[in-house]
Write an enzyme that holds these catalytic residues in place. Structure first.
Site, short mmCIF file in Angstrom:
data_model
loop_
_atom_site.label_atom_id
_atom_site.label_comp_id
_atom_site.label_asym_id
_atom_site.label_seq_id
_atom_site.Cartn_x
_atom_site.Cartn_y
_atom_site.Cartn_z
CG ASN A 40 58.08 0.54 -91.32
OD1 ASN A 40 58.35 -0.35 -90.51
ND2 ASN A 40 58.68 0.63 -92.49
N GLY A 96 59.16 5.83 -93.59
CA GLY A 96 59.96 6.45 -94.63
C GLY A 96 59.12 6.73 -95.86
CG ASP A 97 60.51 9.48 -98.85
OD1 ASP A 97 59.73 10.21 -98.20
OD2 ASP A 97 61.64 9.85 -99.19
CB THR A 106 55.71 3.97 -94.78
OG1 THR A 106 56.67 3.02 -94.30
CG2 THR A 106 54.40 3.80 -94.03
CB ILE A 107 54.81 8.42 -97.65
CG1 ILE A 107 55.25 8.86 -96.25
CG2 ILE A 107 53.89 9.49 -98.27
CD1 ILE A 107 56.22 10.03 -96.25
CD GLU A 148 62.34 0.12 -103.00
OE1 GLU A 148 62.74 -0.93 -103.56
OE2 GLU A 148 62.90 0.60 -101.99
#
Length: 341
Positions: free
Chosen positions: A13, A71-72, A74-75, A282
């Site tokens: 990212n 970040g988390d 993207t993982i 999210e």
């Protein structure tokens, strides 16, 4: 005999962590090449599921390793790209986000992409559990619901990016008086819970929002979620529970908390009020929902030297033997075409 070279795909990212990854791509690629990987890079775009689609493409193209840099979020996307597949590549992470919970759990260096990439050279692996929320939706760290959780949706995305979990914390304290309980029915390995809760919290690791005491005894590879149900909406009692969390995770024995280990969870609202599900920070859909723990589903590079033995079912010796066995199996696969000839 010409040995087949391993291939790695770096998915990064470019905007994460003040564009730190963008500045270090060339050096990271050089580190991976030094470990024997033919490495290429993909820069994510604002397009929806950009990282997810590229991870799936790389896996289907036969890449041995996929590295998620960001970040988390993207993982999470990269995991969602490879988790549904029968043949899944190994994964590594280069954390450049604000909270980096997954990196904390795997003890991967944060804020230094080159050092994180160098960890791959140690060849220390963990078969990580992954959560499945719907047929095609997966999560790596948390699934949560309830009015306490829904407060976080009001945190502006810009603040999330700038201040990470601190933004959630400040907003959460501000809105705590609005917390209420909702009636639910929750089915798990050990039975059924029916009652009113202000929060349903499901964890895969012990690192949540930068804190490592919310699920203090969580294991990374045992096939079990840590399910926490908060049974109070009283402001003073919630503040007391928060203090217990910070005081060594003592909340797990409190009468206002249900603390359960389970491989699956069915969440059913018992009122007409909408119940939103938060997956890895999210919005991830609405209840009713069934969460399944996919035991040892994806093999991650990690720093097992620094991970507590209490956080793993497999010992480091067993993991080392497994790595040797996998290497042998890989070499046998490479020999097959020559044997058949």
């Amino acid at each position: 005999m010409v040995k087949k070279q391993k291939r790695a795909r770096l998915i990064y990212n470019p905007t994460s962590g003040q564009e730190i990854m963008k500045k270090n791509v060339a050096e990271v690629l050089n580190v991976l090449e030094g470990f024997g990987y033919e490495t290429s890079a993909f820069q994510t775009t604002p397009e929806k599921d950009s990282a997810k689609k590229e991870a799936e493409r790389a896996a289907l193209a036969g890449f041995d390793l996929v590295i998620a840099a960001g970040g988390d979020g993207t993982i999470n996307e990269v995991v969602n790209g490879i988790a549904p597949l029968k043949k899944r590549p190994k994964m590594a992470i280069i954390p450049t986000g604000t909270t980096n919970d997954y990196a904390r759990a795997l003890k991967v260096p944060r804020g230094n992409p080159v050092e994180a990439a160098k960890l791959i050279g140690k060849n220390q692996l963990i078969k990580m559990d992954i959560g499945q929320a719907y047929e095609d939706t997966y999560f790596i760290n948390i699934a949560a619901a309830g009015s306490f959780t829904e407060l976080t949706y009001s945190v502006p995305s810009q603040l999330k990016t700038m201040f990470g979990y601190l933004a959630y914390l400040v907003k959460g304290v501000e809105l705590l008086p609005q917390v209420s309980k909702v009636p639910v029915r929750i089915t798990h390995d050990n039975g059924v819970f029916e009652g009113d809760v202000s929060m349903i919290f499901t964890a895969l690791t012990n690192s949540v929002g930068g804190f490592e005491q919310i699920a203090p005894d969580a294991k990374l590879d045992d096939g079990k979620f840590t399910l926490i149900l908060v049974k109070t909406a009283n402001l003073i009692e919630i503040l007391h529970l928060i203090r217990l969390v910070l005081d060594g995770g003592k909340h797990i024995n409190d009468r206002r908390v249900e603390y359960i280990k389970t491989s699956y969870i069915e969440i059913e609202p018992k009122s007409d009020k909408r119940m939103m599900i938060n997956l890895d920070g999210e919005y991830g859909g609405d209840a009713p929902i069934t969460l399944k723990n996919l035991k040892n589903h994806i093999t991650f590079f990690a720093n097992t030297d620094e991970i507590s033995d209490d956080a793993l079912v497999w010992s480091q010796e067993e993991l080392a033997l497994e790595a040797i066995a996998q290497k042998f199996a890989h070499e046998v696969e490479e020999l097959k075409p020559e044997i058949e000839e």
